[in-house]
Design a protein around this motif. Structure first.
Motif, short mmCIF file in Angstrom:
data_model
loop_
_atom_site.label_atom_id
_atom_site.label_comp_id
_atom_site.label_asym_id
_atom_site.label_seq_id
_atom_site.Cartn_x
_atom_site.Cartn_y
_atom_site.Cartn_z
N ARG A 25 0.84 -1.19 0.00
CA ARG A 25 0.00 0.00 0.00
C ARG A 25 0.88 1.26 0.00
N ILE A 26 1.91 1.21 0.83
CA ILE A 26 2.79 2.37 0.92
C ILE A 26 3.64 2.50 -0.35
N THR A 28 2.78 1.57 -3.40
CA THR A 28 1.90 2.13 -4.42
C THR A 28 1.67 3.62 -4.14
N GLY A 29 1.47 3.93 -2.86
CA GLY A 29 1.26 5.31 -2.45
C GLY A 29 2.44 6.20 -2.81
N HIS A 32 2.51 7.00 -6.40
CA HIS A 32 1.49 8.03 -6.57
C HIS A 32 2.05 9.40 -6.13
N ALA A 33 2.79 9.37 -5.04
CA ALA A 33 3.36 10.61 -4.48
C ALA A 33 4.30 11.30 -5.46
N GLU A 38 3.40 14.92 -4.22
CA GLU A 38 3.01 14.98 -2.82
C GLU A 38 4.21 15.09 -1.88
N TRP A 63 6.02 13.94 3.32
CA TRP A 63 5.05 13.45 2.34
C TRP A 63 3.67 13.95 2.74
N HIS A 65 0.45 13.33 2.48
CA HIS A 65 -0.36 12.18 2.07
C HIS A 65 -1.82 12.59 1.95
N GLU A 67 -4.59 11.10 2.44
CA GLU A 67 -5.49 10.71 3.53
C GLU A 67 -4.87 10.85 4.90
N ARG A 68 -3.57 10.57 4.99
CA ARG A 68 -2.95 10.49 6.32
C ARG A 68 -2.29 11.78 6.77
#
Ligand code: C2E
Ligand code: CA
Ligand code: CA
Ligand code: CA
Length: 278
Positions: A25-26, A28-29, A32-33, A38, A63, A65, A67-68
């Motif tokens: 997940r991270i 992939t994140g 994306h970043a 980001e 970062w 993020h 959502e976070r």
């Protein structure tokens, strides 16, 4: 942050190993970043003890993020290391730091050293060329850049490491030895490397002035730096007792919450133009 980057990160990454889904997940994140911009750099000023003015800054990655919220490097650097994305991240940091320096230069600021953290993995023969290319892309002299490397990088294939460092120095870029005192230290090898600055790790600064061992270690590091004609900076300076001890002991520079936390580029620019002093 600080000493957590060793202990804390290792613990965190063990946890992550157990949870492959999280890791994915991270990862992939992070991809994306990069794509959606980001990532950003915060800047923490470095202060000259004697004059009380800002001499440079350490660029620290964050970062934003979706959502976070704003994540600290401890939340994603270990995963970047495990997945190999650290290479891309490091390239991004070098590019972003130089792009920012160029803006400050164009705004009329005198050169000020922006320090970036370089991992063992990117400390390769191609590093001097990557640094040279980034500087020239942004029409900067080497006076704008510093590399923070860790002691552990000095332990292996010494001649290769020295040759890389010498090429970096020829660009006018300085090198500081981060988290000094925490790694495997053979003091005899230190003098062989073209290093400008020793950076006393926060784990020692924290114990000053109450812990006599930490005081002794900090003083010893300052002594070694003087003998080898290196500058010495203390990280993690949070209070006046630490400030006074380190100043008295002959430390050249400080970095820590006492003066400022890491801040966004605009805030750091303001500190510089206001000539903010201690
Ligand atoms: P570091 O290189 O030892 O950076 C100093 C860390 O100590 C930073 O944490 C900073 O925010 C924190 N710090 C500074 N002054 C104080 C203080 O007075 N008190 C306390 N308690 N902490 C202070 P941060 O930003 O969370 O970074 C943690 C680590 O992540 C860094 O440790 C560095 O090893 C790594 N890191 C940060 N940015 C990058 C990067 O762009 N690339 C790589 N490869 N690593 C990075
Ligand atoms: Ca540290
Ligand atoms: Ca550092
Ligand atoms: Ca450090």
């Amino acid at each position: 942050g600080g000493e957590n980057n060793e202990g804390g990160y290792a613990y965190y990454s063990e946890e992550m190993n157990r949870n492959t889904l999280d890791l994915l997940r991270i990862e992939t994140g992070l991809l994306h970043a990069f794509e959606y911009n980001e990532l950003l750099l915060y800047y923490q000023p470095k202060i000259d003890f004697a004059q009380g003015h800002i001499t440079g800054a350490e660029a620290l990655v964050r970062w934003q993020h979706p959502e976070r919220g704003l994540l600290a490097p401890g939340d994603f650097i270990p995963i970047a290391e495990e997945t190999g994305l650290i290479v891309q991240l490091s390239d991004w940091v070098l590019e972003a730091a130089c792009a920012q320096a160029r803006q400050w230069k164009e705004a009329g600021l005198e050169p000020i050293r922006i320090a970036i953290n370089v991992t063992a993995r990117e400390f390769t023969r191609s590093l001097p060329d990557r640094v040279r290319a980034a500087l020239s892309r942004h029409q900067l002299t080497g006076e704008w850049l510093e590399l923070e490397i860790t002691e552990s990088m000095l332990m292996h294939s010494t001649d290769r490491v020295i040759s890389i460092m010498e090429k970096v120095c020829l660009l006018g870029v300085t090198i500081s030895l981060d988290d000094f005192g925490t790694g495997y230290s053979s003091l005899s090898y230190l003098k062989r490397f073209p290093i400008n600055t020793l950076k006393i790790d926060r784990s020692f600064t924290t114990g000053i002035p109450g812990d006599t061992n930490d005081c002794a270690i900090a003083s010893a590091i300052i002594g070694i730096a003087k003998q080898l004609r290196h500058k010495v900076i203390a990280e993690g300076v949070e209070n006046m007792a630490q400030f006074n001890f380190l100043k008295e002991a002959g430390c050249n520079e400080l970095q820590g919450y006492l003066f400022s936390r890491p801040v966004p580029a605009a805030d750091f620019h303001l500190m510089l133009t206001e000539g903010r002093k201690f």
